[in-house]
Design a protein around this motif. Structure first.
Motif, PDB file in Angstrom:
ATOM      1  N   PHE A   7       4.647  28.181 144.533  1.00 23.41           N
ATOM      2  CA  PHE A   7       3.576  27.745 144.736  1.00 23.41           C
ATOM      3  C   PHE A   7       3.940  26.000 144.795  1.00 23.41           C
ATOM      4  CE2 PHE A   7      -0.296  25.132 144.065  1.00 23.41           C
ATOM      5  CZ  PHE A   7      -1.260  25.891 144.548  1.00 23.41           C
ATOM      6  N   THR A   8       3.453  25.568 145.833  1.00 27.63           N
ATOM      7  CA  THR A   8       3.619  23.764 145.745  1.00 27.63           C
ATOM      8  C   THR A   8       2.398  23.227 146.248  1.00 27.63           C
ATOM      9  OG1 THR A   8       5.149  22.340 145.835  1.00 27.63           O
ATOM     10  CG2 THR A   8       4.948  23.332 148.001  1.00 27.63           C
ATOM     11  N   GLY A   9       2.122  21.973 145.915  1.00 26.10           N
ATOM     12  CA  GLY A   9       0.786  21.247 146.044  1.00 26.10           C
ATOM     13  C   GLY A   9       1.522  20.160 147.142  1.00 26.10           C
ATOM     14  N   GLN A  11       0.395  16.453 148.522  1.00 29.96           N
ATOM     15  CA  GLN A  11      -0.467  15.360 148.428  1.00 29.96           C
ATOM     16  C   GLN A  11      -0.703  14.962 149.873  1.00 29.96           C
ATOM     17  OE1 GLN A  11      -2.358  13.415 146.654  1.00 29.96           O
ATOM     18  NE2 GLN A  11      -1.738  13.791 144.424  1.00 29.96           N
ATOM     19  N   VAL A  42      -3.659  19.396 148.348  1.00 30.74           N
ATOM     20  CA  VAL A  42      -4.458  19.278 147.088  1.00 30.74           C
ATOM     21  C   VAL A  42      -5.506  18.171 147.490  1.00 30.74           C
ATOM     22  CG1 VAL A  42      -2.816  20.391 145.677  1.00 30.74           C
ATOM     23  CG2 VAL A  42      -2.687  17.918 146.179  1.00 30.74           C
ATOM     24  N   HIS A  45      -7.384  16.672 144.301  1.00 25.62           N
ATOM     25  CA  HIS A  45      -6.292  15.456 143.547  1.00 25.62           C
ATOM     26  C   HIS A  45      -6.598  14.294 144.243  1.00 25.62           C
ATOM     27  CE1 HIS A  45      -4.024  18.862 141.357  1.00 25.62           C
ATOM     28  NE2 HIS A  45      -4.355  17.995 140.400  1.00 25.62           N
ATOM     29  N   TYR A 127      -6.130  15.227 135.726  1.00 24.39           N
ATOM     30  CA  TYR A 127      -5.154  15.720 136.954  1.00 24.39           C
ATOM     31  C   TYR A 127      -4.360  16.790 136.459  1.00 24.39           C
ATOM     32  CZ  TYR A 127      -1.870  14.752 140.789  1.00 24.39           C
ATOM     33  OH  TYR A 127      -1.140  15.043 141.912  1.00 24.39           O
ATOM     34  N   MET A 131      -3.988  20.602 138.207  1.00 25.53           N
ATOM     35  CA  MET A 131      -2.711  21.099 138.897  1.00 25.53           C
ATOM     36  C   MET A 131      -2.213  22.418 138.150  1.00 25.53           C
ATOM     37  SD  MET A 131       0.528  18.702 139.493  1.00 25.53           S
ATOM     38  CE  MET A 131       2.106  19.375 139.471  1.00 25.53           C
ATOM     39  N   ASP A 134      -4.105  25.141 139.709  1.00 24.38           N
ATOM     40  CA  ASP A 134      -3.533  25.518 140.865  1.00 24.38           C
ATOM     41  C   ASP A 134      -2.481  26.310 140.920  1.00 24.38           C
ATOM     42  OD1 ASP A 134      -4.951  23.398 142.231  1.00 24.38           O
ATOM     43  OD2 ASP A 134      -3.211  22.049 141.898  1.00 24.38           O
ATOM     44  N   ILE A 135      -1.748  26.285 139.965  1.00 27.22           N
ATOM     45  CA  ILE A 135      -0.472  26.812 139.803  1.00 27.22           C
ATOM     46  C   ILE A 135      -0.444  28.265 139.037  1.00 27.22           C
ATOM     47  CG2 ILE A 135       1.899  26.955 138.645  1.00 27.22           C
ATOM     48  CD1 ILE A 135       1.878  23.967 138.835  1.00 27.22           C
ATOM     49  N   VAL A 143       7.976  26.602 140.701  1.00 25.42           N
ATOM     50  CA  VAL A 143       7.032  25.423 141.577  1.00 25.42           C
ATOM     51  C   VAL A 143       8.398  24.386 141.859  1.00 25.42           C
ATOM     52  CG1 VAL A 143       5.499  23.778 141.415  1.00 25.42           C
ATOM     53  CG2 VAL A 143       5.325  26.067 140.031  1.00 25.42           C
ATOM     54  N   VAL A 145       9.476  20.993 143.044  1.00 22.16           N
ATOM     55  CA  VAL A 145       8.828  19.662 142.999  1.00 22.16           C
ATOM     56  C   VAL A 145      10.021  18.517 142.835  1.00 22.16           C
ATOM     57  CG1 VAL A 145       6.537  20.080 141.990  1.00 22.16           C
ATOM     58  CG2 VAL A 145       8.490  19.964 140.389  1.00 22.16           C
ATOM     59  N   GLN A 149       7.422  15.087 138.960  1.00 15.34           N
ATOM     60  CA  GLN A 149       6.516  16.228 138.582  1.00 15.34           C
ATOM     61  C   GLN A 149       6.897  17.091 137.479  1.00 15.34           C
ATOM     62  OE1 GLN A 149       3.169  16.177 140.117  1.00 15.34           O
ATOM     63  NE2 GLN A 149       4.149  14.116 141.003  1.00 15.34           N
ATOM     64  N   HIS A 152       4.098  17.627 134.700  1.00 15.49           N
ATOM     65  CA  HIS A 152       3.137  18.425 135.066  1.00 15.49           C
ATOM     66  C   HIS A 152       3.273  19.771 135.047  1.00 15.49           C
ATOM     67  CE1 HIS A 152       0.948  14.653 137.575  1.00 15.49           C
ATOM     68  NE2 HIS A 152       0.704  14.873 136.195  1.00 15.49           N
TER      69      HIS A 152
HETATM   70  N1  TRP Z   1       0.966  16.421 141.774  1.00 13.87           N
HETATM   71  C1  TRP Z   1       1.601  16.649 142.946  1.00 13.87           C
HETATM   72  C2  TRP Z   1       2.247  15.609 143.385  1.00 13.87           C
HETATM   73  O1  TRP Z   1       1.738  14.421 143.285  1.00 13.87           O
HETATM   74  C3  TRP Z   1       1.012  17.617 143.558  1.00 13.87           C
HETATM   75  C4  TRP Z   1       0.257  19.045 143.308  1.00 13.87           C
HETATM   76  C5  TRP Z   1      -0.849  19.180 143.081  1.00 13.87           C
HETATM   77  C6  TRP Z   1       1.326  19.953 143.051  1.00 13.87           C
HETATM   78  N2  TRP Z   1      -1.107  20.561 142.734  1.00 13.87           N
HETATM   79  C7  TRP Z   1       0.324  21.073 142.436  1.00 13.87           C
HETATM   80  C8  TRP Z   1       2.403  20.205 143.008  1.00 13.87           C
HETATM   81  C9  TRP Z   1       0.790  22.189 142.055  1.00 13.87           C
HETATM   82  C10 TRP Z   1       3.069  21.404 142.845  1.00 13.87           C
HETATM   83  C11 TRP Z   1       2.131  22.647 142.224  1.00 13.87           C
HETATM   84  O2  TRP Z   1       3.117  15.685 144.366  1.00 13.87           O
END
Ligand code: TRP
Ligand code: ADP
Length: 315
Positions: A7-9, A11, A42, A45, A127, A131, A134-135, A143, A145, A149, A152
């Motif tokens: 999983f990745t988010g 921005q 996201v 976020h 935040y 996050m 999400d994961i 994840v 990143v 990160q 997180h």
């Molecule tokens: N915080 C991450 C960033 O700034 C973005 C993000 C949000 C994220 N939710 C996530 C990354 C879940 C990985 C998994 O890049």
């Protein structure tokens, strides 16, 4: 055997540059098909910083378009946006209710803002819990990143653990995947390429933009070959391929820059064209299909969570 989940988010934060490509995107591309992959724009976020609805809309579409343009296949990854799956914010509330303030007070993003005497929003403070939600909603294993990160993901593990020990085993504890040996891509002034330094070559630049950026590369006048030009060139060609070019152009910085422009253009042109052909409608369709799949998994998980915490009466 079931594939592991990734999983990745993303921005939605503006234009990607070639530093982002070689430092992060390319690794993702090499990796994502080996997993059951989830890519989440996201937007909630981003709401902690973006207050212009038009910009929010455009940036969200753009980040997804960028990923599609560099080659992410929407049939091989679930691509969706966070605000379409309300289970994310629901779960983040539950996490907020069970973790101590003191944990979040150590968060880098919050500490940096508060430390500068700036006002931090409640959303910036919490935040990490969004996050984490999400994961862990998707039983994520890994994840990918950037180093920034790491904390997180540690939070996500800690929060999942806290829930599991309080209410019984429910969430997998995810692991970060941080590429260790990624070289820093230099910018046009020799420092790390970064949008905050204004020294970038945009990933989807036009030929004119590429020319302008490369011609602006700062060259020291002492040596025979301009190291700032050469170091960027190495992203596109091997040392062996570059040797004859730089030997032939010894002392002629302009010719070396022209060779670099041609090589960047050859790399960028196909993805730039692909990007131009991905309409907003296509992105919206991809997001819609992705959110349907994501919602299915997220709602099943939340059903379990609601039962575990005792708020569910009927199912
Ligand atoms: N915080 C991450 C960033 O700034 C973005 C993000 C949000 C994220 N939710 C996530 C990354 C879940 C990985 C998994 O890049
Ligand atoms: P920027 O510094 O332009 O704000 P980000 O912090 O948004 O870039 O970076 C997004 C991702 O791209 C991160 O994973 C980061 O490690 C990678 N990245 C950014 N710039 C570079 C660079 N110059 N070299 C290598 N990787 C980079």
């Amino acid at each position: 055997m079931a594939r592991k989940r990734l999983f990745t988010g993303l921005q939605p934060s503006g234009t990607l540059h070639i530093g982002n490509y070689f430092g992060a995107l390319k690794l993702f591309l090499d990796l994502y098909e080996d997993y059951e992959s989830f890519l989440c724009a996201v937007d909630y976020h981003a709401l902690t910083t973006v207050r212009d609805p038009k910009l929010m809309h455009e940036n969200t579409i753009d980040i997804v378009r960028d990923y599609l343009a560099v080659g992410v296949d929407p049939r091989k990854a679930v691509i969706f946006k966070q605000s379409d799956v309300s289970e994310h914010t629901e779960l983040s509330w539950i996490f907020n209710a069970i973790i101590p303030m003191s944990l979040l007070e150590l968060g880098h993003a919050y500490k940096d803002t508060a430390g500068k005497g700036k006002e931090a929003t409640v959303g910036l403070f919490t935040y990490p819990t969004l996050m984490a939600a999400d994961i862990v909603l998707y039983d994520t294993d890994v994840v990918p990143v950037g180093e920034d990160q790491r904390q997180h993901i540690e939070y996500a593990r800690e929060i999942a653990h806290k829930f599991n020990t309080t209410f019984g085993e429910t969430f997998k504890e995810p692991k970060e995947m941080i590429q260790k040996d990624v070289a820093v891509v230099p910018g046009t002034d020799g420092r790390k390429m970064s949008k905050s330094y204004g020294n970038t070559i945009p990933l989807f630049a036009t030929k004119d933009e590429i020319t302008k950026a490369v011609m602006a590369i700062i060259t020291d006048s002492g040596g025979e070959s301009p190291s700032n030009v050469y170091n960027i060139h190495l992203l596109f060609k091997s040392r062996e391929e570059l040797a004859p070019v730089y030997t032939a152009n010894k002392g002629n910085y302009k010719a070396s820059k022209e060779a670099l422009i041609a090589d960047i253009e050859a790399f960028v042109a196909p993805i730039r064209e692909r990007r131009a052909n991905i309409s907003d409608e296509t992105v919206i369709r991809v997001l819609k299909e992705g959110s349907e799949k994501a919602r299915e998994l997220a709602s099943a998980k939340m059903k379990d969570v609601r039962q575990k915490i005792g708020v569910s009466f009927n199912d």
